[in-house]
Scaffold this motif. Structure first.
Motif, PDB file in Angstrom:
ATOM      1  N   VAL B 109       0.846  -1.200   0.000  1.00 27.24           N
ATOM      2  CA  VAL B 109       0.000   0.000   0.000  1.00 27.24           C
ATOM      3  C   VAL B 109       0.882   1.251   0.000  1.00 27.24           C
ATOM      4  N   ILE B 110       1.896   1.239   0.855  1.00 27.70           N
ATOM      5  CA  ILE B 110       2.823   2.379   0.992  1.00 27.70           C
ATOM      6  C   ILE B 110       3.506   2.682  -0.344  1.00 27.70           C
ATOM      7  N   SER B 111       3.993   1.614  -0.979  1.00 31.38           N
ATOM      8  CA  SER B 111       4.793   1.804  -2.193  1.00 31.38           C
ATOM      9  C   SER B 111       3.928   2.143  -3.399  1.00 31.38           C
ATOM     10  N   GLY B 112       2.622   1.973  -3.250  1.00 34.26           N
ATOM     11  CA  GLY B 112       1.734   2.260  -4.365  1.00 34.26           C
ATOM     12  C   GLY B 112       1.475   1.060  -5.247  1.00 34.26           C
ATOM     13  N   LYS B 113       2.054  -0.098  -4.879  1.00 31.60           N
ATOM     14  CA  LYS B 113       1.798  -1.324  -5.656  1.00 31.60           C
ATOM     15  C   LYS B 113       0.332  -1.711  -5.524  1.00 31.60           C
ATOM     16  N   LEU B 114      -0.234  -1.478  -4.358  1.00 31.58           N
ATOM     17  CA  LEU B 114      -1.644  -1.804  -4.124  1.00 31.58           C
ATOM     18  C   LEU B 114      -2.412  -0.504  -3.905  1.00 31.58           C
ATOM     19  N   THR B 115      -3.271  -0.185  -4.873  1.00 34.58           N
ATOM     20  CA  THR B 115      -4.055   1.055  -4.746  1.00 34.58           C
ATOM     21  C   THR B 115      -5.513   0.732  -4.473  1.00 34.58           C
ATOM     22  N   GLU B 116      -5.923  -0.463  -4.929  1.00 35.53           N
ATOM     23  CA  GLU B 116      -7.320  -0.857  -4.758  1.00 35.53           C
ATOM     24  C   GLU B 116      -7.389  -2.375  -4.685  1.00 35.53           C
ATOM     25  N   LEU B 117      -8.253  -2.867  -3.842  1.00 34.62           N
ATOM     26  CA  LEU B 117      -8.383  -4.316  -3.712  1.00 34.62           C
ATOM     27  C   LEU B 117      -9.381  -4.849  -4.735  1.00 34.62           C
ATOM     28  N   SER B 118      -8.911  -5.793  -5.554  1.00 37.55           N
ATOM     29  CA  SER B 118      -9.828  -6.395  -6.525  1.00 37.55           C
ATOM     30  C   SER B 118     -10.603  -7.548  -5.890  1.00 37.55           C
ATOM     31  N   SER B 119      -9.985  -8.168  -4.882  1.00 38.64           N
ATOM     32  CA  SER B 119     -10.690  -9.197  -4.113  1.00 38.64           C
ATOM     33  C   SER B 119     -10.909  -8.627  -2.717  1.00 38.64           C
ATOM     34  N   SER B 120     -11.410  -9.449  -1.808  1.00 34.23           N
ATOM     35  CA  SER B 120     -11.579  -8.942  -0.443  1.00 34.23           C
ATOM     36  C   SER B 120     -10.217  -8.856   0.234  1.00 34.23           C
ATOM     37  N   LEU B 121     -10.156  -8.086   1.278  1.00 31.49           N
ATOM     38  CA  LEU B 121      -8.915  -7.934   2.031  1.00 31.49           C
ATOM     39  C   LEU B 121      -8.458  -9.284   2.580  1.00 31.49           C
ATOM     40  N   LYS B 122      -9.401 -10.044   3.053  1.00 31.62           N
ATOM     41  CA  LYS B 122      -9.092 -11.366   3.619  1.00 31.62           C
ATOM     42  C   LYS B 122      -8.456 -12.260   2.555  1.00 31.62           C
ATOM     43  N   THR B 123      -9.051 -12.284   1.379  1.00 30.08           N
ATOM     44  CA  THR B 123      -8.506 -13.114   0.296  1.00 30.08           C
ATOM     45  C   THR B 123      -7.083 -12.683  -0.033  1.00 30.08           C
ATOM     46  N   TYR B 124      -6.879 -11.384  -0.120  1.00 27.31           N
ATOM     47  CA  TYR B 124      -5.562 -10.837  -0.440  1.00 27.31           C
ATOM     48  C   TYR B 124      -4.527 -11.260   0.598  1.00 27.31           C
ATOM     49  N   LEU B 125      -4.879 -11.094   1.852  1.00 28.05           N
ATOM     50  CA  LEU B 125      -3.950 -11.448   2.936  1.00 28.05           C
ATOM     51  C   LEU B 125      -3.662 -12.946   2.958  1.00 28.05           C
ATOM     52  N   PHE B 126      -4.708 -13.723   2.754  1.00 21.35           N
ATOM     53  CA  PHE B 126      -4.542 -15.181   2.814  1.00 21.35           C
ATOM     54  C   PHE B 126      -3.657 -15.678   1.664  1.00 21.35           C
ATOM     55  N   GLN B 127      -3.771 -15.006   0.514  1.00 23.12           N
ATOM     56  CA  GLN B 127      -2.939 -15.402  -0.623  1.00 23.12           C
ATOM     57  C   GLN B 127      -1.461 -15.190  -0.305  1.00 23.12           C
TER      58      GLN B 127
END
Lengths: 241, 237
Positions: B109-127
């Motif tokens: 998020v800080i670096s700007g690589k992630l600007t918007e979540l295409s899946s849920s936050l949980k899915t993103y973290l679990f991946q």
């Protein structure tokens, strides 16, 4: 050696942030080409920048580990409390629901029973004439004196509509509603007792199975029965309850 | 609240049957509310969930670390269960992986690589967590299997050699940073970890302008290098 000389830090920063103009850049790149120590210092500086990030990352991880530890200690207590709270709430709600399903039936039945009692017409029984002997004399004497069990015993051997009617009335007075019902239901539709028995049957059903009782009352109210008006009045009383 | 409204309800003069049906509907609604309020985040619908996730990303970009601690607490137990079920990992391994995943999320998020979540936050973290866990499990298998460093092939050997060639070790860097004044530590953290630009650093640190922030950062780096050289020179004394 690779140890960063402090005097080179400014030029490294200018290079890495892209602030150098063409001449500066050309000079810098030329120095990297011939001065291996300078080149190594630059690599060390680049590496240091990455390691700085790692340091703060480790710092954040230590905070997360602390959060994790605190969560396990107090978090499980909170979770236990929450779970307990949920269970207690759900249990209370379940008790309330069960209570509501049972208790109101008592209230309702008391209210309904009052309606039934109010509309249960008094029957004085058949006249007992001294001048002639009737099959029902013994039963009626007992009936008029409120000796319900004896009335039933006296009428037991008889299979007439009259016997069924008074046996039913006697059972009602003994609060044996189901026996009362079974006797009323034996009465023939052509009998003089039928309309009365039908109405009383509906009243009994109000106590045993209220919805069925209401249904029967509505049928009577909509029919040409002599009890139609009475049935309508009872329905109104129930609705007003 | 429930009992209060229930008491009020009882006073209403309804036909008992109508009161019954109303009350059953009321109970059903109460159950739904009860289950909802047990969640930490009240994600009542997907729109609200999206707003909450958007808010989290925005907070992190502004340099606020607190959302990631909350996120960690919310999803940790579920991840531990997922990891145990699917990979038979220990609690320590799973926690380590999930902590790394949360930090990676923060960094992206800080670096700007992630600007918007295409899946849920949980899915993103679990991946991310899953991959971190697999790396941990693979690494630990290699270390426990090979007891001599000469037998270790591949990445471990390369890492070891890189460590040997480093001028300043991570431990030395950590110690040197901790010796810097707090404002220097903060400036370096804002620049290198939170990736603030000089204007943002100036605003955060109450400096006059971006140039002041830049000078300060340069001074802090010089102090850090001086400290490192002192530490490393002491080794050779």
């Amino acid at each position: 050696m690779g140890y960063i000389a402090e005097e080179n830090i400014d030029v490294f920063e200018r290079f890495l942030s892209g602030e150098m103009n063409k001449e500066e850049l050309a000079s810098f790149e030329a120095r990297i080409a011939y001065d291996s120590d300078f080149k190594q210092q630059l690599e060390t500086y680049r590496s240091l920048e990455k390691d700085l990030k790692n340091h703060f990352r480790e710092e954040l991880k230590k905070k997360l580990i602390k959060v994790d530890r605190n969560y396990d200690e107090s978090g499980s207590n909170n979770r236990d409390w929450k779970m307990r709270n949920t269970l207690v709430s759900l249990s209370l709600v379940a008790v309330i629901i069960i209570g509501l399903l049972i208790v109101p039936s008592f209230f309702d039945s008391n209210g309904t029973e009052k309606i039934v009692q109010k509309n249960w017409a008094y029957d004085e029984g058949l006249p007992v004439l001294m001048s002639r002997k009737s099959t029902y004399d013994d039963a009626m004497n007992n009936f008029k004196q409120g000796r319900w069990e004896k009335t039933i015993n006296s009428l037991d051997s008889l299979t007439t509509d009259t016997a069924y009617f008074y046996k039913a009335l006697s059972y009602y007075n003994l609060s044996e509603h189901k026996n009362a019902l079974s006797n009323f239901e034996k009465i023939n539709s052509s009998s003089e007792y039928f309309a009365d028995a039908q109405f009383r049957t509906a009243l009994l059903y109000l106590i045993i199975d209220k919805s069925k009782g209401i249904k029967l009352l509505k049928e009577i109210a909509n029919s040409k029965s002599s009890e139609a008006e009475k049935a309508k009045m009872v329905i109104e009383e129930i609705n007003a309850e | 609240m429930f009992f209060l409204s229930f008491s009020l309800f009882l006073t209403v003069k309804y036909d008992s049957r109508k009161k019954y049906s109303l009350f059953l509907k009321y109970i059903g609604l109460y159950f739904k509310v009860l289950l909802l309020i047990e969640e930490d985040f009240t994600f009542l619908c997907s729109e609200l969930k999206k707003k909450e996730e958007h808010k989290i990303l925005s907070q992190i970009r502004k340099g606020d670390e607190s959302p990631i601690f909350e996120i960690y607490k919310i999803f940790r137990d579920e991840f531990l269960m997922y990891a145990k079920t699917n990979y038979n990992s220990t609690s320590e391994q799973s926690k380590d992986a999930f902590q790394e995943a949360v930090i990676d999320f923060h960094q992206n998020v800080i670096s700007g690589k992630l600007t918007e979540l295409s899946s849920s936050l949980k899915t993103y973290l679990f991946q991310i967590g899953k991959h971190k866990l697999l790396n941990i499990l693979q690494k630990e298998r290699r270390i426990t299997y090979h007891d001599s460093i000469h037998l270790i092939k591949g990445e471990k050997a390369t890492d070891f050699m890189k460590e040997e060639n480093r001028i300043y070790t991570q431990e030395q860097i950590n110690n040197a940073i901790n010796k810097l004044p707090e404002d220097c530590q903060e400036v370096l953290k804002l620049y290198y970890f939170k990736e603030f630009d000089m204007n943002s650093i100036a605003r955060d640190m109450n400096y006059k302008n971006a140039n002041t922030a830049k000078s300060k950062k340069s001074v802090c780096m010089k102090r850090l290098v001086a400290e490192l050289n002192k530490i490393t020179s002491m080794i050779f004394l």
